[in-house]
Design a protein around this motif. Structure first.
Motif, PDB file in Angstrom:
ATOM      1  N   ASP A   1      70.615 -36.158  22.277  1.00  0.00           N
ATOM      2  CA  ASP A   1      69.277 -35.595  22.337  1.00  0.00           C
ATOM      3  C   ASP A   1      68.443 -36.315  21.274  1.00  0.00           C
ATOM      4  OD1 ASP A   1      66.970 -34.087  22.179  1.00  0.00           O
ATOM      5  OD2 ASP A   1      67.989 -32.167  21.859  1.00  0.00           O
ATOM      6  N   LYS A   2      67.727 -37.353  21.706  1.00  0.00           N
ATOM      7  CA  LYS A   2      66.963 -38.186  20.762  1.00  0.00           C
ATOM      8  C   LYS A   2      65.782 -37.432  20.162  1.00  0.00           C
ATOM      9  CE  LYS A   2      68.333 -42.489  22.905  1.00  0.00           C
ATOM     10  NZ  LYS A   2      67.929 -43.716  23.584  1.00  0.00           N
ATOM     11  N   LYS A   3      65.217 -36.511  20.913  1.00  0.00           N
ATOM     12  CA  LYS A   3      64.067 -35.747  20.421  1.00  0.00           C
ATOM     13  C   LYS A   3      64.465 -34.871  19.231  1.00  0.00           C
ATOM     14  CE  LYS A   3      60.454 -32.568  21.809  1.00  0.00           C
ATOM     15  NZ  LYS A   3      60.034 -31.555  22.745  1.00  0.00           N
ATOM     16  N   GLN A   4      65.600 -34.191  19.354  1.00  0.00           N
ATOM     17  CA  GLN A   4      66.043 -33.274  18.293  1.00  0.00           C
ATOM     18  C   GLN A   4      67.080 -33.899  17.367  1.00  0.00           C
ATOM     19  OE1 GLN A   4      64.560 -30.479  17.758  1.00  0.00           O
ATOM     20  NE2 GLN A   4      63.411 -30.383  19.647  1.00  0.00           N
ATOM     21  N   LEU A   5      67.401 -35.178  17.593  1.00  0.00           N
ATOM     22  CA  LEU A   5      68.414 -35.887  16.804  1.00  0.00           C
ATOM     23  C   LEU A   5      69.704 -35.081  16.704  1.00  0.00           C
ATOM     24  CD1 LEU A   5      66.618 -37.656  13.823  1.00  0.00           C
ATOM     25  CD2 LEU A   5      67.745 -38.694  15.771  1.00  0.00           C
ATOM     26  N   GLN A   6      70.314 -34.846  17.866  1.00  0.00           N
ATOM     27  CA  GLN A   6      71.580 -34.136  17.883  1.00  0.00           C
ATOM     28  C   GLN A   6      72.459 -34.655  19.017  1.00  0.00           C
ATOM     29  OE1 GLN A   6      71.234 -29.912  18.640  1.00  0.00           O
ATOM     30  NE2 GLN A   6      69.674 -30.190  20.198  1.00  0.00           N
ATOM     31  N   ILE A   7      73.752 -34.480  18.836  1.00  0.00           N
ATOM     32  CA  ILE A   7      74.738 -34.869  19.836  1.00  0.00           C
ATOM     33  C   ILE A   7      75.317 -33.585  20.410  1.00  0.00           C
ATOM     34  CG2 ILE A   7      76.887 -36.118  20.251  1.00  0.00           C
ATOM     35  CD1 ILE A   7      76.170 -37.747  17.663  1.00  0.00           C
TER      36      ILE A   7
ATOM     37  N   PRO B   1      77.980 -23.247   7.797  1.00  0.00           N
ATOM     38  CA  PRO B   1      77.012 -24.329   7.611  1.00  0.00           C
ATOM     39  C   PRO B   1      76.381 -24.342   6.225  1.00  0.00           C
ATOM     40  CG  PRO B   1      76.086 -22.613   8.998  1.00  0.00           C
ATOM     41  CD  PRO B   1      77.516 -22.247   8.758  1.00  0.00           C
ATOM     42  N   VAL B   2      76.131 -25.559   5.759  1.00  0.00           N
ATOM     43  CA  VAL B   2      75.430 -25.779   4.496  1.00  0.00           C
ATOM     44  C   VAL B   2      74.001 -26.180   4.852  1.00  0.00           C
ATOM     45  CG1 VAL B   2      75.347 -27.127   2.366  1.00  0.00           C
ATOM     46  CG2 VAL B   2      77.569 -26.531   3.382  1.00  0.00           C
ATOM     47  N   ILE B   3      73.053 -25.362   4.441  1.00  0.00           N
ATOM     48  CA  ILE B   3      71.638 -25.606   4.718  1.00  0.00           C
ATOM     49  C   ILE B   3      71.063 -26.364   3.521  1.00  0.00           C
ATOM     50  CG2 ILE B   3      69.414 -24.532   5.260  1.00  0.00           C
ATOM     51  CD1 ILE B   3      71.644 -24.031   7.390  1.00  0.00           C
ATOM     52  N   SER B   4      70.713 -27.609   3.763  1.00  0.00           N
ATOM     53  CA  SER B   4      70.246 -28.474   2.676  1.00  0.00           C
ATOM     54  C   SER B   4      68.720 -28.504   2.610  1.00  0.00           C
ATOM     55  CB  SER B   4      70.783 -29.896   2.893  1.00  0.00           C
ATOM     56  OG  SER B   4      70.130 -30.511   3.993  1.00  0.00           O
TER      57      SER B   4
ATOM     58  N   ALA C   1      73.136 -31.521   9.430  1.00  0.00           N
ATOM     59  CA  ALA C   1      73.568 -32.809   9.985  1.00  0.00           C
ATOM     60  C   ALA C   1      74.966 -32.727  10.590  1.00  0.00           C
ATOM     61  CB  ALA C   1      73.517 -33.888   8.905  1.00  0.00           C
ATOM     62  N   THR C   2      75.843 -31.951   9.985  1.00  0.00           N
ATOM     63  CA  THR C   2      77.195 -31.809  10.530  1.00  0.00           C
ATOM     64  C   THR C   2      77.135 -31.173  11.915  1.00  0.00           C
ATOM     65  OG1 THR C   2      78.165 -31.633   8.326  1.00  0.00           O
ATOM     66  CG2 THR C   2      79.469 -30.773  10.162  1.00  0.00           C
TER      67      THR C   2
ATOM     68  N   GLU D   1      77.289 -44.524  16.121  1.00  0.00           N
ATOM     69  CA  GLU D   1      75.972 -44.954  15.633  1.00  0.00           C
ATOM     70  C   GLU D   1      75.038 -43.762  15.451  1.00  0.00           C
ATOM     71  OE1 GLU D   1      74.730 -47.770  18.609  1.00  0.00           O
ATOM     72  OE2 GLU D   1      76.091 -49.329  17.858  1.00  0.00           O
ATOM     73  N   TRP D   2      75.003 -42.872  16.432  1.00  0.00           N
ATOM     74  CA  TRP D   2      74.126 -41.711  16.341  1.00  0.00           C
ATOM     75  C   TRP D   2      74.550 -40.769  15.219  1.00  0.00           C
ATOM     76  CZ3 TRP D   2      69.482 -40.251  17.596  1.00  0.00           C
ATOM     77  CH2 TRP D   2      68.781 -41.032  18.503  1.00  0.00           C
ATOM     78  N   SER D   3      75.828 -40.603  15.074  1.00  0.00           N
ATOM     79  CA  SER D   3      76.337 -39.746  14.005  1.00  0.00           C
ATOM     80  C   SER D   3      75.918 -40.302  12.643  1.00  0.00           C
ATOM     81  CB  SER D   3      77.858 -39.635  14.105  1.00  0.00           C
ATOM     82  OG  SER D   3      78.341 -38.763  13.122  1.00  0.00           O
ATOM     83  N   ARG D   4      76.080 -41.602  12.470  1.00  0.00           N
ATOM     84  CA  ARG D   4      75.667 -42.245  11.204  1.00  0.00           C
ATOM     85  C   ARG D   4      74.159 -42.097  10.985  1.00  0.00           C
ATOM     86  NH1 ARG D   4      79.379 -46.170  12.436  1.00  0.00           N
ATOM     87  NH2 ARG D   4      77.809 -47.552  13.326  1.00  0.00           N
ATOM     88  N   THR D   5      73.377 -42.291  12.044  1.00  0.00           N
ATOM     89  CA  THR D   5      71.916 -42.172  11.934  1.00  0.00           C
ATOM     90  C   THR D   5      71.517 -40.774  11.465  1.00  0.00           C
ATOM     91  OG1 THR D   5      71.570 -43.821  13.656  1.00  0.00           O
ATOM     92  CG2 THR D   5      69.746 -42.296  13.246  1.00  0.00           C
ATOM     93  N   ILE D   6      72.100 -39.762  12.084  1.00  0.00           N
ATOM     94  CA  ILE D   6      71.793 -38.372  11.732  1.00  0.00           C
ATOM     95  C   ILE D   6      72.197 -38.080  10.294  1.00  0.00           C
ATOM     96  CG2 ILE D   6      72.426 -35.958  12.214  1.00  0.00           C
ATOM     97  CD1 ILE D   6      72.681 -36.895  15.237  1.00  0.00           C
ATOM     98  N   GLN D   7      73.407 -38.474   9.921  1.00  0.00           N
ATOM     99  CA  GLN D   7      73.902 -38.220   8.568  1.00  0.00           C
ATOM    100  C   GLN D   7      73.062 -38.962   7.519  1.00  0.00           C
ATOM    101  OE1 GLN D   7      76.354 -36.151   7.569  1.00  0.00           O
ATOM    102  NE2 GLN D   7      76.957 -35.507   9.603  1.00  0.00           N
ATOM    103  N   LEU D   8      72.716 -40.219   7.811  1.00  0.00           N
ATOM    104  CA  LEU D   8      71.954 -41.030   6.858  1.00  0.00           C
ATOM    105  C   LEU D   8      70.554 -40.479   6.643  1.00  0.00           C
ATOM    106  CD1 LEU D   8      71.898 -43.511   5.030  1.00  0.00           C
ATOM    107  CD2 LEU D   8      71.077 -44.834   6.997  1.00  0.00           C
ATOM    108  N   GLU D   9      69.886 -40.064   7.717  1.00  0.00           N
ATOM    109  CA  GLU D   9      68.547 -39.503   7.581  1.00  0.00           C
ATOM    110  C   GLU D   9      68.570 -38.288   6.648  1.00  0.00           C
ATOM    111  OE1 GLU D   9      64.968 -38.071  10.470  1.00  0.00           O
ATOM    112  OE2 GLU D   9      66.943 -37.215  10.890  1.00  0.00           O
TER     113      GLU D   9
END
Length: 193
Positions: free
Chosen positions: A5-11, A41-44, A128-129, A152-160
């Motif tokens: 889901d590119k709009k919400q940045l989630q898998i 969940p950890v809310i950052s 992100a998790t 790739e998507w997992s890394r993108t989400i985590q890095l952001e």
């Protein structure tokens, strides 16, 4: 098998509704299969920023910050999963701390989990998790190309998320601000980004 889901940045994966990963099975046959939604969940700062940017400060205060079962740290809040009372019947005397943690997880349910729906949080409020995790059972069923995209998507989400948190945690620390001492000022800071 998976949807990005590119709009919400989630898998996402519909296979999660029928989780077959042995690690995520419930600790007792009377408990529902909820897969990785046993997580606390950890809310950052990243997720808190999403909430205040969407003018949902009240949601953050009432559901996250004032949650009866949370731990407030300087720059994140852990929303502890509910642990089913059947866990207390387990003999845990001989377990290592890792084994105990894994067993407890099998009796836990995230506070935001809704049966037959999954996560009840808005996608932009998930950490992100939760937005990037796909268990090895699903991942192993993907062909090489889909595994590459997943990675790739997992890394993108985590890095952001990590980049945002690192930058703003440093700024808040420099200003002497934290969620434990100055929550309203931290929210004002995030709101004005």
């Amino acid at each position: 098998m998976i949807e990005i889901d590119k709009k919400q940045l989630q898998i996402l994966s519909k296979a999660c509704f029928n989780c077959s990963d042995s690690y995520f099975q419930p600790g007792h046959s009377s408990l529902p299969v909820i897969g990785c939604c046993s997580y606390s969940p950890v809310i950052s700062l990243y997720e808190i920023n999403q909430m205040v940017q969407q003018t949902d400060r009240n949601f953050f205060i009432n559901t996250i910050y004032k949650n009866d079962n949370c731990t407030i740290n300087d720059f994140n809040i852990i929303i502890h999963a509910h642990v089913h009372p059947l866990f207390e019947e387990e003999n845990t005397d001989q377990l290592s701390s890792i084994e105990l943690s894994d067993l407890k997880l099998s009796y836990s349910t995230c506070q935001f989990f809704e049966r037959n729906k999954g996560c009840s949080l808005k996608p932009s409020y998930k950490n992100a998790t939760c937005r990037s995790f796909i268990c090895s059972t699903i991942e192993d069923q993907l062909d090489t190309e889909h595994q590459k995209h997943l990675s790739e998507w997992s890394r993108t989400i985590q890095l952001e998320t990590k980049t945002f948190n690192d930058i703003h945690q440093a700024i808040l620390k420099e200003k002497g601000l934290s969620l434990t001492k100055n929550v309203d000022t931290v929210l004002d800071y995030l709101e004005n980004l």
